[in-house]
Every structure is written in C-alpha cells, then in structure tokens.
Design an enzyme around this catalytic site. Structure first.
Site, PDB file in Angstrom:
ATOM      1  N   HIS A 482      -2.001   1.552  -5.845  1.00 57.42           N
ATOM      2  CA  HIS A 482      -1.187   0.834  -6.411  1.00 57.42           C
ATOM      3  C   HIS A 482       0.353   0.432  -5.952  1.00 57.42           C
ATOM      4  O   HIS A 482       0.866  -0.743  -5.585  1.00 57.42           O
ATOM      5  CB  HIS A 482      -1.038   1.308  -7.967  1.00 57.42           C
ATOM      6  CG  HIS A 482      -0.462   0.144  -8.910  1.00 57.42           C
ATOM      7  ND1 HIS A 482      -0.851  -0.738  -9.767  1.00 57.42           N
ATOM      8  CD2 HIS A 482       1.043  -0.244  -9.153  1.00 57.42           C
ATOM      9  CE1 HIS A 482      -0.157  -1.467 -10.332  1.00 57.42           C
ATOM     10  NE2 HIS A 482       1.151  -1.020  -9.855  1.00 57.42           N
ATOM     11  N   GLU A 483       1.154   1.724  -5.977  1.00 60.70           N
ATOM     12  CA  GLU A 483       2.532   1.799  -5.547  1.00 60.70           C
ATOM     13  C   GLU A 483       2.389   1.052  -4.004  1.00 60.70           C
ATOM     14  O   GLU A 483       3.622   0.474  -3.617  1.00 60.70           O
ATOM     15  CB  GLU A 483       3.045   2.750  -5.708  1.00 60.70           C
ATOM     16  CG  GLU A 483       3.377   3.493  -7.160  1.00 60.70           C
ATOM     17  CD  GLU A 483       3.750   2.365  -8.185  1.00 60.70           C
ATOM     18  OE1 GLU A 483       4.621   1.727  -7.603  1.00 60.70           O
ATOM     19  OE2 GLU A 483       3.443   2.374  -9.207  1.00 60.70           O
ATOM     20  N   HIS A 486       2.562  -2.733  -3.800  1.00 65.22           N
ATOM     21  CA  HIS A 486       4.130  -3.068  -3.960  1.00 65.22           C
ATOM     22  C   HIS A 486       4.698  -2.874  -2.747  1.00 65.22           C
ATOM     23  O   HIS A 486       5.350  -3.822  -2.320  1.00 65.22           O
ATOM     24  CB  HIS A 486       4.751  -2.374  -5.006  1.00 65.22           C
ATOM     25  CG  HIS A 486       4.309  -2.656  -6.473  1.00 65.22           C
ATOM     26  ND1 HIS A 486       4.365  -3.926  -7.203  1.00 65.22           N
ATOM     27  CD2 HIS A 486       3.929  -1.776  -7.462  1.00 65.22           C
ATOM     28  CE1 HIS A 486       4.137  -3.911  -8.264  1.00 65.22           C
ATOM     29  NE2 HIS A 486       3.729  -2.724  -8.854  1.00 65.22           N
ATOM     30  N   HIS A 489       4.120  -5.532  -0.211  1.00 63.43           N
ATOM     31  CA  HIS A 489       4.707  -6.900  -0.529  1.00 63.43           C
ATOM     32  C   HIS A 489       5.922  -6.859  -0.077  1.00 63.43           C
ATOM     33  O   HIS A 489       6.438  -7.905   0.378  1.00 63.43           O
ATOM     34  CB  HIS A 489       4.379  -6.947  -2.202  1.00 63.43           C
ATOM     35  CG  HIS A 489       4.465  -8.426  -2.563  1.00 63.43           C
ATOM     36  ND1 HIS A 489       4.518  -8.952  -4.037  1.00 63.43           N
ATOM     37  CD2 HIS A 489       4.248  -9.592  -1.947  1.00 63.43           C
ATOM     38  CE1 HIS A 489       4.494  -9.812  -4.033  1.00 63.43           C
ATOM     39  NE2 HIS A 489       4.597 -10.382  -2.828  1.00 63.43           N
TER      40      HIS A 489
END
Length: 696
Positions: A482-483, A486, A489
């Site tokens: 998940h991290e 980020h 991105h």
C-alpha cells in the site's frame, strides 16, 4: 553564502538531507531565514511585475517555495520518526512560523491579482494543459485561503489557521506520549500464554530495552501499546483479563480515562478539549469562506461534488454490506459461545476471530509469518513493480540516515535513475505509529536541471530479534505494498512542475487509488511465489497454505467494511452537521453512528475518537471517506488486469502513463476514464470483498 548558511545543514543545496548533521537548534533559524528571503523575493517580484507570465510569476515562486520545502521536509520527518523534546519544540515553533507565512501569502491580494491577470491574458491560452491546471488551482486556493476577506475577518482567518495548526500538532503529540506512557511488565512469560514465539521474543526484547529509573533494563517481558505488541496480545493472549486491560489502555489513549504504566491518570494528554475546539474553529473558518460547514470546504478540492453525494455513497455501501456484516458477527458470537464465552466483548473480538479463522480455514497470520521475511517481501515487491512498470530498484550501501535500520534505494527506468527513497520499516520508541509515505524531494524542473523525486516510506513492523529476521504477517505485507503504491505515485511522475507533480494537486479522495491498487498483487498466486520464502528452509509458501489464505481473504469482510464506514460516517457527519449553537460532543456522535451502522457493540469507555489522528492531526478531516471512494477506483482499475493479465505489460504501461505519471495535472476522473475507458463501477469492490452475492 553567509556564515549562518554555511553552518546550517538545512540551508545547503544538497541533493539529499544531511540527517546526521541536523540538530534542533538548526531548525527555527533556517525556517526564519527562508521565510524572510521569501518575503523579500515576493515583494521584489511584485514590484517589477507589469505583465504576469509563467516565467516571471509562477516559475520563480515555485523555486522559492521549494527551498523552504527542501529545508523543512527532513525536519517534519525526523519529528515523526526520531521524536525528542528539543526537536519537538523546534518543530512546533517552526510550524507556527510556516502557518503564519502561508496564510500571509494566500491572502496577498496583489499576488492573487497577478495570477488572475495571467489567467485573463492571451499568455494563458499558450500555456500547456498542466500549466493551466497550476494557475487554476492557485486561483482556487487563494479563494480558499481567504484572499477575498477584509479587515477583522481577514485577521480572524489567520488566527484560526494558526490555532488549528497548533491543535493538530498537540493532538498528535498527545497520542504519541499517551501511547508511550503505558506498558506492562512481567517477570516470566507465563501470563502471556497463547502468544506466538515471535511476539514473546519481541516482548522479551522490549524488556531489555525498557529501563528502570536507575538506567538498568527491566528484564522479563514487556508489552506496550505499539501496534505490533498490542495486536499480538489481542489476537492470542488466553488471559481475558489481560486482553481487557490492554484494550482499555489502548482505546482510552489521550482521553480523561487514560492511564500510565504505574496506574496513575494520563489525563494530561486528554484530547477531548482539543477536538471540541478544532471542530468549532473549522466550522468558523468554513463560514468565513462562504461555506455552510467544513464538509463543504473539504470537498472544494476533492472529486466528490457535495456532502449529499458522499453520504449517499457511504450509505449505499453500508446497505449493501450490513447483511453480511451481521452474519459475520452472528457466526463469531456463536463460535465464542461454543468456547464458553457467552458475553462476547470488544476485547474478545480479535481473539475469537483468529480462533474462528483457524477453525474454518486452518490458517492464521502467525502460521504465515515465517514465509514472509521482510527481505524476501521487499525484493519480491520490487520485482512485481519492475514487471508492471518497467523499472529497476537498486539498494545504496552508503548514505546519511537518522537510524541504523533505515535503507535507501534508487529507481531506474530505461537505464536512467529517475527517483530514490528511504525505507524505515520497524517499530521503535519515539517513532509515530502507523505507516505512511511522505515527500522528501518533489520532481521539478530547475534552472540547474531536473530535481528528481525522493520519498520517505515508513512502517511499524516487528523488528528482527536476535538471529531471527523480521517476519511479516500477510496483513503487514499488504501494508507495505500500500505505502509503496503511494511512493510510486510520487516517484514515477513525469510532471516537472512541483504544484501538480507526484501526489501534489491530486484530489484527496483519489490519492489512495495507486496505494490500494497495488495491494491487489499480494493476493495473486503468481506473486506469492515472488514474495514468500520460509526464513529457515527457503521454500515458498506451500500450495495448501496459499489456498487456505485465499479462501480466508474475505473472512469477516462485512464487519471490516462496516467498521471503515463507521469511521467515515462519523468523520463526515462531525463536520457536515456541526452546529455552533448546540455542538454535539464527538463521543456522542460516534455512539449515534454506531447505533445506526455498527454490528459490533463498543463499550461505553471507548474513546477511539481521541486517538483518531487521521482527522484531527492528518489531512483527512471530512475526508476519511476517501479510503472507500478510492477503493472503488482501485478495485475497478485492478479488474482491468484481471481481464487482461495481472502482468500484462500493455495494461501496466497504460496505468503508468495515465495514472502514475500524470500526478495532479488532470482531474482524477479524466485520468481514470483515460485508463479504464469508462467511469468507475462499484461492483468490482463488492466482488473483491466477497459482498456481491449479498448485494445482488
């Protein structure tokens, strides 16, 4: 370069922060100097500005802003991962200065008029789509920053913004201090019966690290409110009284009911008053800007168009998920009763849920842990994103850091370095709980060339103990992916203007799209072989364990969905329904929301809201719904890979080019439609959560 600049590591032009040289006494002088320089620069720029253009207005201001950002990002990070009283004081003083300066700039009428003149000029039509977006966002943000306010209203707005910043910082500090103030010591492991070896080893290590007043180690076993320690006790401890004691300590953190390790009151860190003041000031701020409430103010920069749309979205999800959630809880209650627990309480939920999971699927997070050593997961994750997006990730052996556990990596695309990141995986004292990604450097074009993006990736996993490496649960594997979503991105952006580069300028309810999207690969059989390897034997996760893990994927997904919707509705209603004449206490509203949507009863003493840092000390005020909103986007985006192949290079390239590389340069719905060919559907989320049959 002045002597002060030469002596202050925060004022250097180094490509990466010189962490080992940064001291608390450097922070405030650096911030003051950069703010003073920024004021002088802005006044000089406006004084000579007759015809605003991109090159004489926007570009020089971006360069000035970036100097301040580069200096303060390592300070903000250190405050979160290596907190101490001196740094905290320096950080708090600097935040006050930065907030005041930010308000001053956002309310500068002459600067606003310069941007408006640029927007109204023929020059604007010659700008790229990305440049136009930057100008449009700036004009919007001037209005949201109170540029139109006059006299007393203008001063009041500035005072509110400053006070809200102070309240946010104090809230976060209170949670950190209250978490650290409670622990429980045992001379032997006997009271911790049921805990797996990994958790006992961690408790023993904590006993060696905790000190008596005389500096000697406590020894024995210590459990804390740090999440890995807390969760292990709640899931596995056979002693129900111990689970209740730990649960009470955890859910009363930063409230009047909180306790310290010696049993004395921890009410000095009570956030109740801060919550009330925060809500009142947010409402007043929204009214000053012409909104009816803070929820409307929040949505001014998001995808969602109105409070009614958000509430309708959350209520639709609740209606479609509640039947399954009720069935989940009924099954759990019946199971607990069979085990002799006829009055199941909040501190029993994780314990009996884990036992039920093991009975139904013959699988547990602990059984999976030996197969997910952190090193294997990291290398496998790098291979996954390498296949998807055509990148290579290589470690850097020597770099300046804030802790020996930290690693540093560089990302390459087509043989060229494009980004780098710090990875800080393990829980420790004086480090904020949770997991997050933050900017260290943002990609932007400078006079000297391209500034590459650098990210901070932070988790709080169980560290290595003795000769045993760090072993992750599958839940933690998902958190890491998940991290990293980020991070990608931020780091894979191709936008060269800071304001819309990476995650900058991305609507908050779309910012979770890449992170939740990447989680999906943790559940793919093809990927499990890349990220799993028994830490002793080297064998990948056996097929029977994989099958059980996949079968258990949606275990209690209805309950989990309703829990997130409970938080989302509480947050949104708290800000949308606020009435200054008759303010409803946060505790009262969360209990009302629970009566409407929760299927799991919570005890009266639960003060979850007092530790809800996402909305009171993070960026999620009237925006916690964003997790579910973005989950709809991410589930639908992943369904394209389900249709075309989870490692289909064309699909991966399309996601890279249409989502990750575009940053905030376009509206998120435009980007999603460019990738998916249509607007998002809620069905993939319900299907992935195992809720579609019940919803149909």
């Amino acid at each position: 370069m002045t002597d002060q600049t030469a002596a202050n590591p925060l004022l250097t032009d180094a490509a990466l922060p010189p962490f080992s040289q940064i001291k608390p006494e450097h922070v405030e002088p650096a911030v003051r100097q950069l703010i003073d320089e920024g004021r002088v620069h802005l006044n000089e720029l406006l004084a000579g500005l007759e015809h605003p253009t991109w090159d004489n207005l926007v570009a020089p201001l971006e360069a000035e802003d970036d100097k301040l950002e580069r200096a303060f990002s390592p300070v903000s990070h250190l405050n979160a991962v290596a907190n101490n009283p001196e740094l905290r004081d320096a950080y708090n003083a600097s935040i006050a200065l930065l907030t005041e300066y930010s308000t001053e700039v956002s309310q500068n009428r002459e600067l606003y008029q310069a941007y408006q003149a640029l927007a109204d000029s023929p020059e604007y039509q010659q700008l790229s789509t990305t440049q136009k977006k930057v100008v449009d966002n700036a004009l919007r943000d001037f209005k949201l920053g109170g540029v139109a306010l006059e006299g007393d209203d203008k001063k009041r707005y500035g005072d509110i913004v400053k006070r809200l910043s102070e309240l946010s910082t104090t809230f976060s500090n209170n949670v950190l201090d209250a978490t650290g103030a409670w622990y429980k010591h045992f001379d032997s492991a006997e009271p911790l019966a049921g805990l797996p070896e990994s958790a006992l080893a961690q408790a023993k290590q904590a006993g060696e690290q905790k000190k008596h007043d005389n500096g000697q180690p406590l020894g024995g076993y210590v459990i804390t409110l740090d999440f890995p320690s807390y969760l292990a006790v709640m899931m596995y401890a056979e002693d129900r009284d111990l689970r209740e004691e730990l649960y009470r300590a955890f859910v009363t953190r930063a409230s009047s009911l909180g306790l310290k390790a010696d049993g004395s009151s921890a009410a000095e860190w009570d956030n109740t008053g801060l919550i009330a003041e925060t809500l009142a000031l947010r409402h007043e701020l929204a009214k000053l800007l012409g909104f009816n409430n803070y929820a409307e103010r929040s949505l001014a920069t998001k995808m969602a168009e109105s409070p009614a749309q958000v509430l309708g979205f959350l209520q639709e999800l609740a209606e479609k998920s509640k039947p399954q959630a009720e069935a989940d809880f009924a099954e759990l209650k019946a199971y607990a009763a069979e085990q002799g627990c006829t009055d199941i309480q909040a501190w029993d939920l994780a314990y009996y849920s884990e036992q039920l999971r093991q009975q139904k699927y013959d699988i547990s997070q602990e059984a999976l842990r030996p197969y997910f050593p952190a090193e294997k997961v990291i290398s496998g994750m790098f291979e996954v994103v390498g296949r998807l997006f055509g990148i290579d990730i290589l470690p850097v052996a020597s770099f300046d850091s804030w802790h020996p556990d930290v690693r540093f990596y560089q990302i390459y695309k087509d043989g060229q370095q494009v980004a780098s990141f710090y990875l800080d995986l393990f829980a420790r004292e004086h480090k904020r709980g949770g997991a997050w990604m933050a900017d260290c450097r943002v990609r932007r074009q400078t006079q000297d060339g391209l500034q590459q993006p650098v990210a901070f990736l932070t988790c709080n996993f169980t560290p290595p103990v003795g000769d045993t490496p760090s072993l992750l649960t599958h839940d933690e594997v998902t958190t890491l992916f998940h991290e990293f979503g980020h991070g990608l991105h931020h780091m894979l952006t191709q936008i060269d203007i800071a304001a819309v580069s990476g995650i900058n300028g991305v609507a908050w309810d779309a910012v979770e799209l890449p992170s939740q999207f990447l989680e999906n690969w943790c559940w793919q059989e093809e990927v499990i072989g890349l990220i799993s390897s028994h830490y002793e034997t080297g064998e990948p996760l056996p097929k029977d364990l994989l099958d059980k893990m996949l079968a258990a994927k949606n275990f209690q997904s209805g309950m989990q969905m309703m829990r997130q919707l409970e938080f989302s509705l509480f947050d949104f209603r708290l800000h949308a329904e606020y009435n200054p004449e008759h303010p409803v206490a946060a505790t009262e509203l969360i209990n009302e929301v629970r009566r409407e949507v929760a299927v799991v009863p919570q005890p009266e003493f639960n003060r979850f809201e007092n530790g809800f840092s996402h909305i009171f000390a993070g960026g999620y005020a009237a925006g916690y719904y964003s997790y579910k909103w973005a989950e709809v986007l991410s589930a639908d985006a992943f369904s394209a890979f389900e249709e075309e192949g989870i490692f289909n290079p064309q699909t991966g390239t399309r996601f890279l080019q249409e989502i990750l590389q575009r940053g905030g340069s376009r509206e998120p719905m435009h980007l999603f439609v460019s990738f998916r060919g249509r607007e998002p559907s809620i069905e993939p989320l319900l299907r992935h959560s195992g809720l579609l049959e019940e919803a149909s």
